[in-house]
Design a protein around this motif. Structure first.
Motif, PDB file in Angstrom:
ATOM      1  N   ASP A  27     -93.833 -41.436   1.264  1.00 54.04           N
ATOM      2  CA  ASP A  27     -95.026 -41.447   0.396  1.00 54.04           C
ATOM      3  C   ASP A  27     -94.829 -42.361  -0.812  1.00 54.04           C
ATOM      4  O   ASP A  27     -95.742 -43.093  -1.203  1.00 54.04           O
ATOM      5  CB  ASP A  27     -95.327 -40.028  -0.115  1.00 54.04           C
ATOM      6  N   GLY A  28     -93.635 -42.289  -1.412  1.00 55.41           N
ATOM      7  CA  GLY A  28     -93.357 -43.117  -2.597  1.00 55.41           C
ATOM      8  C   GLY A  28     -93.387 -44.593  -2.255  1.00 55.41           C
ATOM      9  O   GLY A  28     -93.990 -45.408  -2.976  1.00 55.41           O
ATOM     10  N   MET A  29     -92.753 -44.950  -1.151  1.00 54.63           N
ATOM     11  CA  MET A  29     -92.750 -46.358  -0.711  1.00 54.63           C
ATOM     12  C   MET A  29     -94.168 -46.830  -0.426  1.00 54.63           C
ATOM     13  O   MET A  29     -94.547 -47.938  -0.800  1.00 54.63           O
ATOM     14  CB  MET A  29     -91.967 -46.513   0.601  1.00 54.63           C
ATOM     15  N   ALA A  30     -94.930 -45.986   0.232  1.00 58.47           N
ATOM     16  CA  ALA A  30     -96.304 -46.359   0.609  1.00 58.47           C
ATOM     17  C   ALA A  30     -97.158 -46.584  -0.628  1.00 58.47           C
ATOM     18  O   ALA A  30     -98.005 -47.490  -0.659  1.00 58.47           O
ATOM     19  CB  ALA A  30     -96.914 -45.271   1.490  1.00 58.47           C
ATOM     20  N   MET A  35    -100.090 -50.333  -3.987  1.00 63.32           N
ATOM     21  CA  MET A  35    -100.478 -50.843  -5.307  1.00 63.32           C
ATOM     22  C   MET A  35    -100.060 -52.297  -5.501  1.00 63.32           C
ATOM     23  O   MET A  35    -100.800 -53.091  -6.073  1.00 63.32           O
ATOM     24  CB  MET A  35     -99.865 -49.977  -6.408  1.00 63.32           C
ATOM     25  N   GLY A  36     -98.853 -52.631  -5.057  1.00 59.93           N
ATOM     26  CA  GLY A  36     -98.338 -53.978  -5.297  1.00 59.93           C
ATOM     27  C   GLY A  36     -98.596 -54.955  -4.170  1.00 59.93           C
ATOM     28  O   GLY A  36     -98.265 -56.138  -4.289  1.00 59.93           O
ATOM     29  N   GLU A  37     -99.167 -54.460  -3.077  1.00 57.80           N
ATOM     30  CA  GLU A  37     -99.382 -55.296  -1.878  1.00 57.80           C
ATOM     31  C   GLU A  37     -98.073 -55.960  -1.476  1.00 57.80           C
ATOM     32  O   GLU A  37     -97.971 -57.195  -1.355  1.00 57.80           O
ATOM     33  CB  GLU A  37    -100.495 -56.317  -2.125  1.00 57.80           C
ATOM     34  N   ILE A  38     -97.059 -55.108  -1.304  1.00 63.17           N
ATOM     35  CA  ILE A  38     -95.697 -55.559  -0.977  1.00 63.17           C
ATOM     36  C   ILE A  38     -95.185 -54.747   0.206  1.00 63.17           C
ATOM     37  O   ILE A  38     -95.727 -53.678   0.514  1.00 63.17           O
ATOM     38  CB  ILE A  38     -94.749 -55.388  -2.194  1.00 63.17           C
ATOM     39  N   PRO A  39     -94.106 -55.222   0.852  1.00 58.35           N
ATOM     40  CA  PRO A  39     -93.575 -54.465   1.999  1.00 58.35           C
ATOM     41  C   PRO A  39     -92.835 -53.197   1.578  1.00 58.35           C
ATOM     42  O   PRO A  39     -92.306 -53.129   0.465  1.00 58.35           O
ATOM     43  CB  PRO A  39     -92.598 -55.448   2.653  1.00 58.35           C
ATOM     44  N   VAL A  40     -92.780 -52.217   2.490  1.00 58.82           N
ATOM     45  CA  VAL A  40     -91.973 -51.021   2.260  1.00 58.82           C
ATOM     46  C   VAL A  40     -90.511 -51.355   2.584  1.00 58.82           C
ATOM     47  O   VAL A  40     -90.200 -52.425   3.098  1.00 58.82           O
ATOM     48  CB  VAL A  40     -92.449 -49.827   3.139  1.00 58.82           C
ATOM     49  N   ASN A 297     -90.249 -40.831  -6.635  1.00 65.36           N
ATOM     50  CA  ASN A 297     -90.192 -41.830  -7.710  1.00 65.36           C
ATOM     51  C   ASN A 297     -89.175 -42.929  -7.423  1.00 65.36           C
ATOM     52  O   ASN A 297     -89.432 -44.114  -7.672  1.00 65.36           O
ATOM     53  CB  ASN A 297     -89.855 -41.145  -9.039  1.00 65.36           C
ATOM     54  N   LEU A 298     -88.013 -42.533  -6.916  1.00 62.12           N
ATOM     55  CA  LEU A 298     -86.967 -43.523  -6.677  1.00 62.12           C
ATOM     56  C   LEU A 298     -87.352 -44.457  -5.527  1.00 62.12           C
ATOM     57  O   LEU A 298     -87.155 -45.676  -5.612  1.00 62.12           O
ATOM     58  CB  LEU A 298     -85.631 -42.826  -6.398  1.00 62.12           C
ATOM     59  N   ALA A 299     -87.919 -43.906  -4.470  1.00 59.63           N
ATOM     60  CA  ALA A 299     -88.351 -44.741  -3.344  1.00 59.63           C
ATOM     61  C   ALA A 299     -89.415 -45.742  -3.796  1.00 59.63           C
ATOM     62  O   ALA A 299     -89.390 -46.928  -3.431  1.00 59.63           O
ATOM     63  CB  ALA A 299     -88.900 -43.865  -2.228  1.00 59.63           C
ATOM     64  N   ARG A 300     -90.324 -45.265  -4.626  1.00 59.77           N
ATOM     65  CA  ARG A 300     -91.391 -46.122  -5.130  1.00 59.77           C
ATOM     66  C   ARG A 300     -90.810 -47.225  -6.021  1.00 59.77           C
ATOM     67  O   ARG A 300     -91.166 -48.401  -5.895  1.00 59.77           O
ATOM     68  CB  ARG A 300     -92.380 -45.250  -5.915  1.00 59.77           C
ATOM     69  N   SER A 301     -89.893 -46.845  -6.911  1.00 60.48           N
ATOM     70  CA  SER A 301     -89.297 -47.818  -7.834  1.00 60.48           C
ATOM     71  C   SER A 301     -88.481 -48.866  -7.093  1.00 60.48           C
ATOM     72  O   SER A 301     -88.581 -50.064  -7.375  1.00 60.48           O
ATOM     73  CB  SER A 301     -88.382 -47.109  -8.843  1.00 60.48           C
TER      74      SER A 301
END
Lengths: 354, 104
Positions: A27-30, A35-40, A297-301
């Protein structure tokens, strides 16, 4: 089902299962990717992250050989400041603080800071700051910066000469709000040139623009223009531009740097502006959501920062303080969370420093 | 935050060669791998060894580039930085000003 100790974004200790970790990582990666239009992250990176989060040890660390360089914000205020700056309230001198960071706290670099840690209030006491810089430079060995927040908020009413854009917008004075932001960006750039060139003349290795864009897009543009002036005046100065948040607030909305609007840009886009302005090191930020888990949070960051590192031409020192870089938003951040975030940023996102 | 970050991932400043790697990042825009390789080559050790406190403690004293303990007579500050300039082949602002002020 086996449960593991972990943290929530506000620092509270919680337990999670392996499946819950994996769900939150996904979920965090997604969220970052959306938001950033970047790869997971790829499958291998997800496995490494899962392993870091599920380690039962209280602290973790990078493998020997993977160490990185540390830079700092707020200088000696981490000792002398009050809790508003997460300071210890210990009234130690600035020279002593610098020496202690170098010789007792393993600092790779350090910096001198004004008590208000902003560009504007340094101007009236510039000679005092220059004398202190000269004295510390005689004693210190590690690279020693002058650090301050650009803090464009201090240029708006009631603290500064220009109308406050948020107040003006509430009154539907949109053009006046945009003009105030533009005048502030120009004023900030002039003040940066004044302060930073004088600190360079006093022997500073360079300048740390910390919490850049805290007052939005005009703050960012003013800082970039100021950094550009510093680079022109002092070609060898070390310049570090560290951000305030993951996305730049559009207080002006369309103010540009190098022909491009800066509002709404994410770390992998922000760094391109910093490079154009002449920065040597960029400090990307990803904010922590206090209601989500450390895993989320860490996966997203890490997803955001990995992309920033991928496109970077200059080194990146990711912001890893309270409430950024996956680290929980609390004053006494748990060791288990800090060390997991640090290891993941170095070994998955491949940051050049913290 | 300084202690946990150092313990997790930091080079350790003058405990090892963190200050030297930082100088290469900032003066030449080198990313971490390249900066470590540059410093290791200049010091004549490996990239693993530049973060080894045991090895670097002796080497730093020998090279006169600053150590964390109060060794009487050991260069620190400007004197250590002048030696760092020679080893890394870089100019350091405070040393340039020192030379200008002493006309040397």
């Amino acid at each position: 089902m086996t449960e593991y100790y972990t943290r929530r974004g506000d620092g509270k200790r919680i337990t999670m299962t392996k499946k819950q970790f994996m769900d939150d990582i996904q979920d965090g990666m997604a969220d970052a990717a959306d938001m950033g239009e970047i790869p997971v992250l790829n499958a291998n990176e997800v496995e490494v992250l899962l392993g870091i989060l599920m380690t039962r040890d209280r602290i973790v660390g990078v493998e020997p050989g993977n160490e990185v360089v540390l830079t700092y914000d707020i200088g000696q205020l981490d000792f002398t400041g009050d809790n508003g700056n997460s300071g210890n309230g210990v009234d130690v001198g600035r020279l002593e603080s610098a020496m202690l960071h170098e010789r007792a706290l393993a600092a790779d670099t350090f910096e001198l800071a004004h008590a208000d840690y902003s560009i504007k209030p340094v101007k009236p006491i510039i000679s005092n700051e220059m004398q202190t810089m000269e004295q510390i430079q005689n004693q210190i060995t590690v690279p020693f910066f002058y650090g301050a927040m650009p803090n464009a908020g201090l240029y708006y009413a009631p603290d500064g000469p220009y109308g406050n854009p948020t107040d003006l917008m509430r009154e539907f004075k949109i053009e006046e709000a945009m003009t105030a932001a533009e005048l502030t960006a120009d004023h900030l750039a002039r003040d940066i040139e004044y302060v930073a060139t004088r600190m360079n003349a006093a022997g500073a290795d360079g300048f740390n623009f910390d919490t850049t864009a805290s007052a939005g897009d005009a703050d960012f543009v003013g800082t970039l223009r100021g950094a550009e002036k510093l680079r022109k005046a002092c070609p060898d100065a070390y310049i570090m531009i560290g951000m305030a948040g993951e996305s730049i607030m559009g207080i002006h909305g369309s103010i540009e740097y190098a022909g491009e609007a800066v509002a709404g840009k994410y770390p992998h886009q922000q760094i391109k502006f910093a490079e154009k302005a002449g920065a040597n090191v960029f400090g990307p930020v990803v904010n922590t959501n206090t209601s989500k888990s450390l895993a989320w949070n860490l996966a997203r960051s890490v997803t955001f920062i990995k992309e920033c590192i991928k496109v970077a031409k200059i080194p990146c020192h990711v912001n890893m303080g309270m409430g950024v870089g996956g680290i929980p938003m609390c004053e006494t951040v748990p060791l288990d969370a800090i060390t997991r975030c640090g290891k993941a940023m170095v070994e998955i996102a491949k940051v050049d420093g913290i | 935050m300084a202690i946990p970050h150092y313990m997790t991932a930091g080079m350790g400043g003058i405990r090892s060669a963190g200050d030297l790697v930082a100088r290469m990042q900032f003066s030449k825009n080198m990313k971490i791998g390249k900066a470590k390789e540059y410093v290791a080559k200049k010091l004549g050790v490996s990239t693993l060894e530049i973060a080894d406190e045991y090895l670097m403690r002796e080497l730093r004293e020998e090279l006169k580039i600053g150590v964390i303990t109060g060794v009487p007579g050991a260069p620190r500050g400007i004197a250590a930085k002048m030696n760092i300039e020679s080893i890394l082949d870089v100019k350091i602002n405070s040393c340039e000003i020192f030379r200008k002020n002493t006309k040397k």
